[in-house]
Motif scaffolding. Structure first.
Motif, PDB file in Angstrom:
ATOM      1  N   VAL A  42       0.836  -1.255  -0.137  1.00 52.77           N
ATOM      2  CA  VAL A  42       0.055  -0.020   0.010  1.00 52.77           C
ATOM      3  C   VAL A  42       0.895   1.161  -0.001  1.00 52.77           C
ATOM      4  O   VAL A  42       0.483   2.140  -0.681  1.00 52.77           O
ATOM      5  N   ALA A  43       2.102   1.109   0.791  1.00 53.20           N
ATOM      6  CA  ALA A  43       2.805   2.343   0.746  1.00 53.20           C
ATOM      7  C   ALA A  43       3.199   3.050  -0.434  1.00 53.20           C
ATOM      8  O   ALA A  43       3.688   3.858  -0.633  1.00 53.20           O
ATOM      9  N   SER A  71      -8.105   4.474   3.338  1.00 51.94           N
ATOM     10  CA  SER A  71      -7.478   4.273   4.544  1.00 51.94           C
ATOM     11  C   SER A  71      -8.521   4.618   5.798  1.00 51.94           C
ATOM     12  O   SER A  71      -8.553   4.032   6.805  1.00 51.94           O
ATOM     13  N   LYS A  81      -6.841  -6.589  10.384  1.00 48.14           N
ATOM     14  CA  LYS A  81      -6.658  -6.215  11.916  1.00 48.14           C
ATOM     15  C   LYS A  81      -8.001  -6.821  12.476  1.00 48.14           C
ATOM     16  O   LYS A  81      -7.709  -7.308  13.795  1.00 48.14           O
ATOM     17  N   ARG A 122       8.044  -3.283   0.782  1.00 50.75           N
ATOM     18  CA  ARG A 122       7.051  -2.234   1.695  1.00 50.75           C
ATOM     19  C   ARG A 122       5.512  -3.130   1.793  1.00 50.75           C
ATOM     20  O   ARG A 122       4.521  -2.380   2.023  1.00 50.75           O
ATOM     21  N   HIS A 124       2.990  -5.243   3.409  1.00 48.85           N
ATOM     22  CA  HIS A 124       2.444  -5.789   4.466  1.00 48.85           C
ATOM     23  C   HIS A 124       1.253  -6.505   4.571  1.00 48.85           C
ATOM     24  O   HIS A 124       0.318  -5.750   4.251  1.00 48.85           O
ATOM     25  N   ASP A 127      -1.972  -4.655   6.008  1.00 41.30           N
ATOM     26  CA  ASP A 127      -2.571  -3.652   5.296  1.00 41.30           C
ATOM     27  C   ASP A 127      -3.784  -4.304   5.036  1.00 41.30           C
ATOM     28  O   ASP A 127      -4.706  -3.510   4.078  1.00 41.30           O
TER      29      ASP A 127
END
Lengths: 434, 1258
Positions: A42-43, A71, A81, A122, A124, A127
């Protein structure tokens, strides 16, 4: 179900409502996501010079705040999450999993779970359902997808997913929200505590919320799809998808079939319930039979009828036969299932071949209510889809009277107290009101 | 590209270039110092197009094709971490990528070198750049302004002169913001230096630094014209350059700047005057001063203003982003512009400071894969790669100046004071640096002391940190920007004992004492945070508006991450510069490793490190800390945050609503309590020297006369004060620090000290001993401020602490300076007590021994006699006070007299103390009285109230008015009572009006008969008269009001410390409670019997009493009501007739100066690292040692107090010193009283440890 957001759909969609086009079907249909590219994370999209602005860029064709919208507002951002939460911990414990956040079957839908070798520096998992989960791995096109020479066609050519294309959308979204060959919420998961899935393509996309604006520029580049057409495509793809999963799971060598493919409430109710079977049910199958989750098949039947009544009849008969076979042998059930696949595929072609006209939409609305009034939407999932279908139609026509479905909505508030007869009664009232 | 291959033949040092080694020596000698003039090489440059936002792969490759034939590897081709970026080498750097080296051509061949010259952009000043070596040149400063912009872009595309072209396609808005940010303009320095020192009267800065791409000074205009509301938020309309600092008027109006008089022909070129000899100025009218030193004064000649010299020539905070770092010492390696921050250099080996970069050393060496870069050479970035993982060590390169910046305190360090561990830092043999050596060192390190110290050598400096295990007094940091050393601050009690985390004393002889004692770095640093973990994109780049004050330009605030007692944080910035539409949403920020910076997890908020991948920490949430049901509940926190306003019950708990709380969020900054210590710089000495020609570091550069070294005098770590924030910060209560107070000296071309150690006056008329509210950046969880730091302790032991907190000063860091001023029976006299050179050590002191071993030995050989004194006949001088260049005296029958002492250290004058610089007809600084027994000034800091009036001051600058009492000197006369004399004439720069007269004579009802001593405490005078202690209210100075008389038995002297007066009389030292002056009363039980007590000096928790034949009596007054004699000190019989004593601090040590009647004057060292290892305490116990003395012309009776450097405000709220930040101020009288008095005016008390958990009781 967030009613307010469902209702706000009307205005959102109205802004985009224009001539409905089902564009880009060529790439979308069929061949899986085909994504072999590296997912950079995502970054890699989120820089403030790229898609990470906070406020939309007035001077750019893109708002460039896509990352921010995702986001802040998109639950997909929190999908991973969720696996870290107490509820997920309980589910994992119930299933004997060490950690939902590392279990393949959970990550399949709660993260962009590409193989290790396709994760960039980057990238993850944390995300969740990030940019590349839908748009495809950016490894092959991140340095070419912007700038004066970039075009959407070239981006698709380079491997970007055609996320604007409704059939693709339907497959993509439903791969998790309904399930597919790779991702599926099993009865075991549900028994362990996973919530029931519910989905309707157009409503869910509108509520995601979208991180793009379908303005003239967007339409020129990517075309637009009207809510009712997206709904119809979603129904059609979901119905086909359902049959596929059902077929696959029937092949499994198990004592009982995969129960999550069947209507939950067929079994799940207090033992002392005062059972009142609907005529529709009685016609189709004896009491105590597993009842397929046929809501999308039923919807497909109704929408197909607008264009091809014979085909619709075939599907409805097939569906009834499938139900009947549920009381018979597995071989019989398989035969009925196979028989349904061809008409359903054909119905998808029929339904998505052209946008629904205003007359067709009016007819469809009428048919939906009439079917309901006849008590042929007999379970909770059916009623849910009915409501969502009516909402999608109302949204497209910017129908200020969408609020008249409020009562119907209230009937859906509790699965436990759901009574299909009241849905039928409400449908009759709505028909009279017209 | 065409170019002239003239003398661009210097060589390079490359790792794989053997021919370079042979030429190394040549290269070293060929280096041209930037200050020297190098003839520009004429070149024609091909314009290089701006870097494109996007291009094809082929285009990108073409633009690097030739480059990579030599630079075969690099760390990141595009410098960017993002895979989305397509940039070729020449897109950013320019140059010719078409020049390609064949594989078989060796890198070190002549052919390769020729190819390089064709491919690279070539400089106009190759020697200054030591071309073709690519390391950043040392001390290059304005070289960037003179160099062609094409070459600037070549060596650093991120330089602001080039960034619009190199980076603008994608980052245009950030570049424009950055150029307008304080990081680039430095407007706050220009503003503070100019305003605080009286040079420009604008608190909203008009000065700031910016340049055109061609390197000329540029004006910056606001991108949006500020509305009135924006102005209130500190947003400026524009800032203008100050290309030649000489053009400002001298703000510091010292005698030497007065017009008229005998002219010593000027040795300086005069600008703007037709006659270089300045003869036009000889047309003087009669009656002007006949002494002055040059044609100086507003509007004449090439004027200087010393504080601005600091900015233009003496490197303090600079260079800022417009220039390269000086690249000459650990802590100074960096690039300019965008690259200054985003390209990381190796500067510091401490992981707390450098994070993962610590392993790369502190000498600015590279780790690049590029084979053409010399890995053993300093001045290269660690890698050819941009990073937003910027370590604190990178910020520290600029943010290292003690009083202005807070990275030191954040990391738990403060400026070293030349005394702690002196034996390790000073050479055994005294150094006598040559001028050349001095210049070489000062170009790196502006400290005047440096050339004499071991740290003058970079080889020593770079490993000072490694000495730590051997050190006794302190521990040093590993960063040394500007060549400076920084000592660690440890947790201490008031006595200076080291404390561990539990508050237990760590013995001084414990070999692991510095591991056991708590190092007072911010808790944020302790968990691993770097600056960028709190100051995000906007704080670094600015928001596009032009600001003049740092506090106004910060968007982050404590509650954004920690929430409040009532709410969890919403992760939106809410600081002064946060967006009015809701602030930056921190919940979506991502770190360089791609992870979210903040995340809520199971009810906890975690933050991930920007700099250290994989590191994260859990944030303290205020709401949890006050919630008894939370695992994070902290009763101390809950008590502080939920304390009610009811000072009687001091009830606290969740039932106390926000509006009824004592410590309201909207009235107090969180860090008013959450501050473990504040740095407090007692001031710097800037001695300007005309004979030093030095380079300007800004604008057009060039070499001019005049240079001032930079000499911090006292940097303490236990001063805590409160004041009020500027309105744009909500006017909240916040810690106040002393900030950059200056004392100035000037040595002219004849090496005459034309003025010395003068504190200028701010534009607002306040003293320039500047203060301002700030965030000390020393937040800790345990070591916070407690109740008794701001309120009366129940034990009654914090009277000195309260005096400090409220900003009255504690007479502990007073500046005595080069001379001790002595009042005698028939003379006044200035006795020289320090060295002139830096450090200005007190003769015979600990520092003297280590900094000047030869001179110390001479002093000892001379029986420690102070050799130099200058005097003048006078009446019996009962009291005297030096302020500015004048000595105010009460001379008995001679009355009140002001001596002119401007030339006290001027070797060109034989008579250093005079009554008038010209005839008495033109100057009469004398008021005849019957018997002037004593006099006092309301402050020893130079002030000039008339400057502080009018719309500019009141409205625009938001200054509060002076109290009128500051216009006067107060004289006691045994027969006449009280006499007021307006003394403003000595600060107005006009010599023709220096005539004094009485403003008032007052002795209502004879209440002041026999008046013999006084002290001023706000608008109360405390006078010793026959009747005893007489309190007079001078709120209206010309209408005094007798408040109360407290009888004494032959009263002698009085001194005030907050709520108490200490008085001496025939019975000894006594205490008077003046909490309510109208009810002032003796505290009879608190009497220390002394046989012959005279005057005294109260320095924090000790009173030093001149006790006649007993010498110096030292009384512990920590708890005034239980004060007790510690002991007396007569210096082995040297003190026989002690009349007066003053105390002051020089560097880290405390000194007492005694007027010993017939015995003359004596200097006594009270603390030093040797005498008192706990010398860094708030009030370490004195351990007296006589170090110097001198007989006086007639018996020594009185001493002038030093400059009280920590006094911001008087006891009734009258502001004394200038406050930086528009609209900020000290607490007013009412606000002070609310901290310790209830509505009825009665004191209430606090206990730091709650007696019991009252909430549980209830």
């Amino acid at each position: 179900m967030d009613r307010n957001r469902l209702l706000s759909h009307g205005t959102l969609a109205a802004a985009a409502a224009a001539v409905a086009l089902l564009a880009g079907a060529a790439r979308a249909a069929g061949e899986g996501d085909g994504d072999e590219a590296v997912h950079l994370g995502v970054a890699s999209c989120a820089s403030s010079t790229c898609h990470g602005r906070v406020t939309p860029d007035e001077d750019s064709p893109l708002a460039l705040n896509e990352y921010f919208v995702w986001s802040k507002y998109d639950h997909h951002a929190g999908a991973y999450k969720t696996l870290k939460g107490d509820w997920s911990r309980r589910i994992a414990a119930n299933m004997g999993l060490a950690d939902a956040a590392t279990a393949e079957e959970c990550l399949a839908c709660h993260a962009d779970d590409v193989p290790e070798e396709r994760r960039g520096e980057r990238f993850h998992l944390s995300d969740g359902i990030g940019c590349e989960a839908c748009h495809g791995g950016a490894g092959d096109w991140i340095d070419s997808h912007y700038g004066p020479d970039a075009s959407h066609a070239a981006n698709l050519e380079a491997g970007m997913n055609p996320t604007e294309e409704p059939v693709f959308q339907a497959r993509l979204c439903q791969s998790c929200h309904v399930g597919d060959d790779n991702r599926f919420v099993t009865h075991e998961m549900m028994a362990a505590g996973h919530p029931r899935l519910r989905f309707e393509l157009d409503t869910w996309l509108a509520n995601m919320p979208p991180h793009h604006v379908e303005d003239a520029d967007y339409e020129r580049r990517k075309g637009t799809t009207a809510p009712a057409d997206r709904w119809a495509t979603g129904v059609a793809v979901a119905a086909g998808g359902y049959l596929d999963i059902l077929a696959r799971h029937l092949d499994a060598d198990a004592l009982v079939p995969e129960l999550s493919l069947f209507d939950c409430h067929a079994c799940h109710r207090p033992m002392d319930t005062d059972v009142r079977r609907l005529a529709e049910d009685r016609r189709m199958m004896p009491a105590g039979t597993l009842r397929p989750q046929d809501q999308t098949l039923r919807m497909l039947g109704v929408v197909t009828a607008v264009r091809d009544e014979a085909l619709s009849d075939t599907i409805e008969r097939g569906n009834r036969a499938l139900h009947g076979a549920a009381a018979g042998s597995p071989a019989d059930f398989r035969t009925r299932l196979r028989a349904l696949r061809e008409p359903v595929a054909r119905a998808r072609e029929t339904v998505t071949s052209a946008p629904l006209s205003a007359d067709e939409r009016a007819a469809l609305q009428n048919a939906l209510l009439r079917t309901a009034a006849d008590a042929r939407f007999r379970d909770y999932a059916d009623a849910e889809q009915l409501y969502l279908a009516l909402q999608a139609l109302a949204a497209q026509d910017n129908d200020a009277r969408a609020a008249r479905y409020d009562t119907l909505f209230r009937l859906l508030e509790s699965e436990r107290r759901f009574d299909p007869r009241r849905v039928a009664a409400e449908a009759r009232r709505l028909l009279q009101e017209r | 590209m065409r170019y002239s291959p003239t003398d661009a033949r210097a060589t390079t040092r490359r790792r794989r270039a053997p021919w370079a080694a042979a030429l190394l020596a040549l290269a070293a000698t060929a280096v041209v110092h930037a200050a020297e003039k190098e003839e520009a090489v004429e070149r024609d440059y091909d314009p290089a197009p701006p870097a494109p936002a996007h291009q094809s792969l082929d285009e990108m490759r073409r633009k690097s094709a030739g480059c990579v034939s030599c630079h075969t590897e690099t760390d990141s081709h595009t410098m960017h971490a993002s895979e989305a970026v397509r940039l070729g080498c020449t897109d950013c750097h320019g140059g010719d990528a078409g020049v390609e080296k064949a594989a078989d051509v060796a890198l070190d061949s002549a052919e390769a070198k020729d190819l390089m010259e064709r491919a690279h952009v070539l400089p106009r000043y190759p020697k200054s750049w030591h071309w073709p070596d690519s390391a950043n040149p040392k001390q290059s400063y304005t070289l960037l302004n003179r160099e062609a912009q094409e070459y600037v872009r070549f060596v650093n595309p991120g330089d602001f002169r080039a960034a619009r072209q190199a980076c603008g396609a994608c980052h245009a808005d950030i570049i424009e913001k950055s150029i307008r940010s304080l990081h680039a303009t430095g407007a706050m320095f220009w503003a503070a230096a100019a305003y605080n020192n009286g040079i420009l009267p604008y608190k909203r800065s008009i000065l700031g630094e910016a340049y055109t791409p061609q390197g000329t000074g540029a004006m910056l205009e606001a991108p949006v014209e500020p509305t009135e509301e924006m102005r209130e938020h500190g947003i400026l309309d524009k800032i203008v350059p100050l290309p030649a600092w000489e053009t400002v008027k001298p703000g510091d109006i010292f005698r030497v700047f007065e017009r008229g008089g005998r002219i010593i022909p000027n040795l300086f070129p005069e600008t703007g005057l037709p006659n270089v000899l300045g003869r036009i100025q000889t047309l003087e009218e009669p009656g002007r001063p006949d002494i002055r030193q040059s044609i100086r004064g507003p509007g004449t000649g090439a004027r200087i203003a010393v504080p601005l010299i600091n900015i233009t020539k003496t490197r303090l905070n600079d260079p800022l982003l417009w220039f390269l770092g000086t690249n000459d010492q650990p802590g100074d390696y960096r690039s300019s512009g965008c690259s200054a921050c985003h390209v990381v250099y190796a500067n510091d080996r401490q992981p707390t400071h450098s994070g993962p970069y610590a392993e790369f050393g502190n000498m600015g060496r590279t780790q690049t894969a590029d084979p053409t870069i010399d890995e053993d050479e300093s001045g290269h970035p660690i890698r050819h790669r941009f990073s937003s993982a910027i370590p604190t060590s990178q910020c520290m390169i600029c943010h290292m100046h003690q009083p202005n910046m807070f990275l030191n305190s954040y990391l738990g360090y403060t400026m070293w004071d030349y005394e702690s561990d002196a034996p390790h830092m000073w050479p055994e043999e005294q150094r006598y640096p040559s001028h050349e050596r001095r210049r070489e060192v000062l170009n790196r390190n502006p400290e005047g002391a440096a050339p004499r110290g071991k740290w003058a050598d970079v080889d020593f400096l770079k490993d000072v940190w490694k000495m730590n295990p051997e050190l006794d007094d302190t521990q040093f940091a590993d960063y040394h920007g500007h060549g400076w050393n920084f000592r660690a601050v440890f947790k201490k009690d008031r006595d200076g004992n080291l404390l561990d985390a539990d508050g237990d004393i760590v013995p001084r002889d414990d070999p692991d004492k510095f591991d056991k004692a708590v190092h007072m770095k911010s808790i944020h640093a302790e968990v691993g945070m770097h600056c960028v973990d709190c100051h995000f994109e906007q704080d670094s780049h600015g928001n596009g508006h032009i600001y003049g004050e740092v506090a106004a330009a910060v968007e982050i605030a404590c509650k954004d991450c920690h929430g409040t007692a009532d709410a969890y944080p919403d992760l939106r910035t809410s600081g002064a510069a946060s967006s009015v539409t809701g602030g930056t949403d921190m919940s979506v920020l991502r770190n360089p490793d791609g992870k979210l910076r903040f995340e809520w997890r199971d009810g906890e908020l975690i933050q991930r490190s920007m700099v250290n991948p994989g590191m994260e920490w859990t944030l303290s949430l205020v709401k949890d800390s006050v919630d008894p049901d939370s695992a994070h509940y902290n009763p101390k926190s809950a008590r502080a945050k939920l304390m009610s306003e009811d000072t009687g019950s001091q009830h606290w708990g969740p039932d106390v609503t926000a509006g009824n709380r004592a410590h309201k969020d909207e009235e107090m900054e969180c860090y008013s309590c959450h501050t473990s210590w504040t740095t407090s710089c007692g001031g710097c000495h800037l001695p300007i020297q005309a004979n030093e020609k030095t380079e300007r570091h800004h604008y057009e550069g060039g070499i001019t006369r005049n240079y001032a070294t930079y000499n911090p005098q006292v940097a303490r770590d236990q001063i805590f004060m409160l004041g009020k924030r500027a309105p744009y910060k909500g006017g909240k209560v916040a810690p106040v620090r002393s900030s950059s107070a200056l004392v100035l000296s000037s040595t002219n071309a004849n090496r005459e000290h034309i003025y010395i150690q003068q504190a200028p006056i701010a534009a607002s008329g306040y003293s320039s001993q500047a203060f301002n509210p700030h965030f000390p950046h020393t937040v800790r969880k345990t070591e916070t401020k407690g109740c008794s730091d701001c309120h009366l302790s129940r034990e009654g032991d914090n009277n000195a602490i309260m005096a400090q907190t409220l900003g009255y000063g504690t007479e502990f860091i007073d500046f005595i300076g080069r001379h001790l001023w002595v009042g005698e029976r028939e003379h006044v006299e200035a006795v020289r007590v320090t060295e002139w050179k830096e450090p200005q050590a007190v003769k015979g002191s600990y520092l003297h021994r280590y900094a000047y071993p030869d001179w110390f030995a001479e002093h000892e050989a001379n029986d420690r006699r102070l050799e130099v004194a200058h005097g003048h006949g006078a009446g019996t001088t009962g009291c005297l006070q030096l302020r500015g260049e004048y000595l105010y005296t009460a001379g008995g029958e001679d009355g009140f007299r002001v001596f002119d002492v401007a030339s006290i250290d001027n070797k060109g004058f034989s008579h250093r103390i005079i009554t008038a610089p010209f005839g008495p007809l033109g100057h009469d600084a004398h008021v005849d009285t019957e018997n002037a027994t004593c006099m006092a000034l309301p402050t020893t800091q130079p002030v000039h109230p008339p400057r502080n009036q009018g719309e500019l001051m009141r409205e625009t600058n938001k200054e509060q008015p002076f109290h009128p009492l500051y216009n006067y000197a107060f004289v006691t006369d045994a027969e006449e009572g009280l006499i007021l004399v307006d003394i403003n004439t000595f600060a107005d720069g006009e010599p023709r009006n220096n005539h004094l007269e009485r403003a008032l004579t007052w002795n209502e009802g004879g209440v002041l008969d026999g008046a013999r001593y006084l002290t001023v405490g706000g608008h109360y005078l405390y006078v010793i008269a026959d009747a005893g202690l007489v309190i007079v209210d001078i709120d209206d100075p010309l209408e005094p009001r007798h408040v109360r008389t407290v009888p004494l038995d032959d009263g002698r002297a009085v001194a005030q410390q907050f709520r108490y007066l200490f008085v001496t009389d025939a019975e000894g030292l006594k205490l008077i409670d003046i909490t309510r002056p109208e009810a002032a009363a003796l505290v009879p039980e608190a009497t220390v019997p002394l046989a012959d007590a005279h005057r005294m000096h109260l320095a924090r928790t000790y009173a030093y009493v001149a006790a006649g034949g007993d010498g110096l009596a030292i009384v512990d007054i920590e708890t005034p009501r239980e004060m007790a004699l510690v002991g007396t000190y007569d210096a082995d019989g040297k003190l026989t007739d002690s009349h007066d004593v003053v105390v002051g601090t020089t560097n880290a040590s405390l000194f007492a100066y005694v007027a010993d009647g017939e015995g003359g004057v004596d200097v006594i060292q009270l603390t030093s690292p040797e005498l008192q290892p706990n010398f860094y305490g708030f009030s370490p116990a004195p351990n007296a040692r006589w170090i110097a003395g001198r007989e006086t012309r007639s018996p020594a009776l009185s001493l002038s107090h030093g400059l009280v450097r920590d006094r911001a405000v008087d006891e009734t709220g009258g502001q004394v010193a200038v406050f930086g930040r528009r609209g900020s101020r000290p607490l007013n009288h009412q606000e002070m009283r609310e901290l310790y008095l209830d509505d009825a005016g009665e004191p209430w008390y606090v206990e730091d440890q709650p007696p019991a958990d009252r909430r549980e009781e209830e």
